[in-house]
Design a protein around this motif. Structure first.
Motif, PDB file in Angstrom:
ATOM      1  N   PRO A   1      27.354  -0.570  58.797  1.00  0.00           N
ATOM      2  CA  PRO A   1      27.754  -0.378  57.417  1.00  0.00           C
ATOM      3  C   PRO A   1      28.877  -1.019  57.080  1.00  0.00           C
ATOM      4  O   PRO A   1      29.882  -1.101  57.699  1.00  0.00           O
ATOM      5  CB  PRO A   1      27.895   1.188  57.592  1.00  0.00           C
ATOM      6  CG  PRO A   1      27.191   1.483  58.560  1.00  0.00           C
ATOM      7  CD  PRO A   1      27.207   0.501  59.597  1.00  0.00           C
TER       8      PRO A   1
ATOM      9  N   SER B   1      24.218  -1.356  53.850  1.00  0.00           N
ATOM     10  CA  SER B   1      24.312   0.241  53.555  1.00  0.00           C
ATOM     11  C   SER B   1      24.477   1.000  54.963  1.00  0.00           C
ATOM     12  O   SER B   1      24.421   0.645  56.048  1.00  0.00           O
ATOM     13  CB  SER B   1      23.250   0.733  52.950  1.00  0.00           C
ATOM     14  OG  SER B   1      22.750  -0.041  51.614  1.00  0.00           O
TER      15      SER B   1
ATOM     16  N   SER C   1      18.721  -1.126  54.300  1.00  0.00           N
ATOM     17  CA  SER C   1      18.971  -1.380  53.089  1.00  0.00           C
ATOM     18  C   SER C   1      20.189  -2.030  52.890  1.00  0.00           C
ATOM     19  O   SER C   1      21.365  -1.885  53.741  1.00  0.00           O
ATOM     20  CB  SER C   1      18.819  -0.095  52.171  1.00  0.00           C
ATOM     21  OG  SER C   1      20.086   0.819  52.351  1.00  0.00           O
TER      22      SER C   1
ATOM     23  N   ASP D   1      23.840  -2.293  49.907  1.00  0.00           N
ATOM     24  CA  ASP D   1      24.211  -2.240  48.604  1.00  0.00           C
ATOM     25  C   ASP D   1      24.654  -3.340  48.026  1.00  0.00           C
ATOM     26  O   ASP D   1      25.194  -4.185  48.357  1.00  0.00           O
ATOM     27  CB  ASP D   1      25.506  -1.238  49.028  1.00  0.00           C
ATOM     28  CG  ASP D   1      25.265  -0.006  49.651  1.00  0.00           C
ATOM     29  OD1 ASP D   1      24.014   0.452  49.720  1.00  0.00           O
ATOM     30  OD2 ASP D   1      26.084   0.472  50.129  1.00  0.00           O
TER      31      ASP D   1
ATOM     32  N   PRO E   1      23.696   1.572  45.184  1.00  0.00           N
ATOM     33  CA  PRO E   1      23.578   1.754  46.620  1.00  0.00           C
ATOM     34  C   PRO E   1      21.944   1.356  47.123  1.00  0.00           C
ATOM     35  O   PRO E   1      21.111   1.551  45.904  1.00  0.00           O
ATOM     36  CB  PRO E   1      23.892   3.345  46.804  1.00  0.00           C
ATOM     37  CG  PRO E   1      24.493   3.783  45.515  1.00  0.00           C
ATOM     38  CD  PRO E   1      24.118   2.839  44.450  1.00  0.00           C
ATOM     39  N   ALA E   2      21.695   0.895  48.148  1.00  0.00           N
ATOM     40  CA  ALA E   2      20.457   0.656  48.366  1.00  0.00           C
ATOM     41  C   ALA E   2      19.711  -0.131  47.457  1.00  0.00           C
ATOM     42  O   ALA E   2      18.597   0.256  47.102  1.00  0.00           O
ATOM     43  CB  ALA E   2      19.638   1.944  48.728  1.00  0.00           C
TER      44      ALA E   2
END
Length: 204
Positions: free
Chosen positions: A31, A56, A61, A63, A81-82
């Motif tokens: 992350p 993320s 995913s 961000d 986000p995502a």
């Protein structure tokens, strides 16, 4: 005075320094890992703006972080986000692509594994003092059955679309184009599973 290209380069270097990837023994991206960066003067005020894709908390995913340039430098505006698919393997890495002075694209793909590879592009435009999701393009094909393929392209600002889906069965071939109501929306509202309703026919 610095040339615009030099200022853009310096802006990206500064942004890259803001994101320090965590180190781990696993090959999976951690992350906060920086995936892609892009700079451009999308609002036309003479100061370079920038967007970043970072991993993320979710392993699948990325961000999207948006910055606007001012005389003080780059200032964070918001994070979506995502905003994009980002898998852990080759052929699953998203990216950012410059399109025009006021638009860029978020690209994603799943071409590394599986029977039906796909690519996708979300077009983002700066309009009326905000970033808008302005376009959607999705394409796929079948590695085993070349007759099975499809694509859908929608201009969300005008409503124009082109849809093509071929399953190999002549009775199920669909080639369609037309104009729907405009459906652009704020970039902050983009979700990982966003698909324009007309494009859902690709997955029927």
């Amino acid at each position: 005075m610095q040339a615009p290209s030099t200022r853009y380069h310096l802006a990206l270097l500064a942004l890259t320094a803001l994101v320090t990837p965590a180190l781990a023994d696993s090959d999976a991206p951690q992350p906060g890992t920086l995936i892609a960066a892009l700079s451009g003067d999308w609002n036309g005020d003479g100061d370079p703006d920038a967007v970043l894709l970072v991993q993320s908390e979710s392993p699948d995913s990325a961000d999207l972080r948006v910055y606007l340039g001012t005389f003080r430098g780059l200032e964070p505006q918001f994070t979506t986000p995502a905003a994009s698919y980002a898998g852990p393997w080759g052929g699953q890495t998203p990216g950012l692509v410059a399109l025009t002075p006021t638009t860029f694209a978020i690209t994603s793909e799943q071409t590394g594994i599986g029977r039906t590879p796909w690519t996708q592009r979300i077009t983002v435009a700066y309009r009326e003092d905000s970033f808008r999701v302005a376009g959607f393009t999705h394409q796929f094909y079948d590695r085993i059955d070349p007759a099975y393929h499809g694509s859908c392209d929608v201009n969300l600002l005008t409503g124009d679309y082109v849809l093509e889906r071929n399953s190999g069965d002549p009775a199920q071939v669909r080639n369609d184009s037309g104009r729907l109501a405009p459906a652009g929306f704020a970039l902050q509202d983009l979700t990982l599973d966003y698909i324009p309703p007309i494009c859902r026919a690709l997955f029927d």
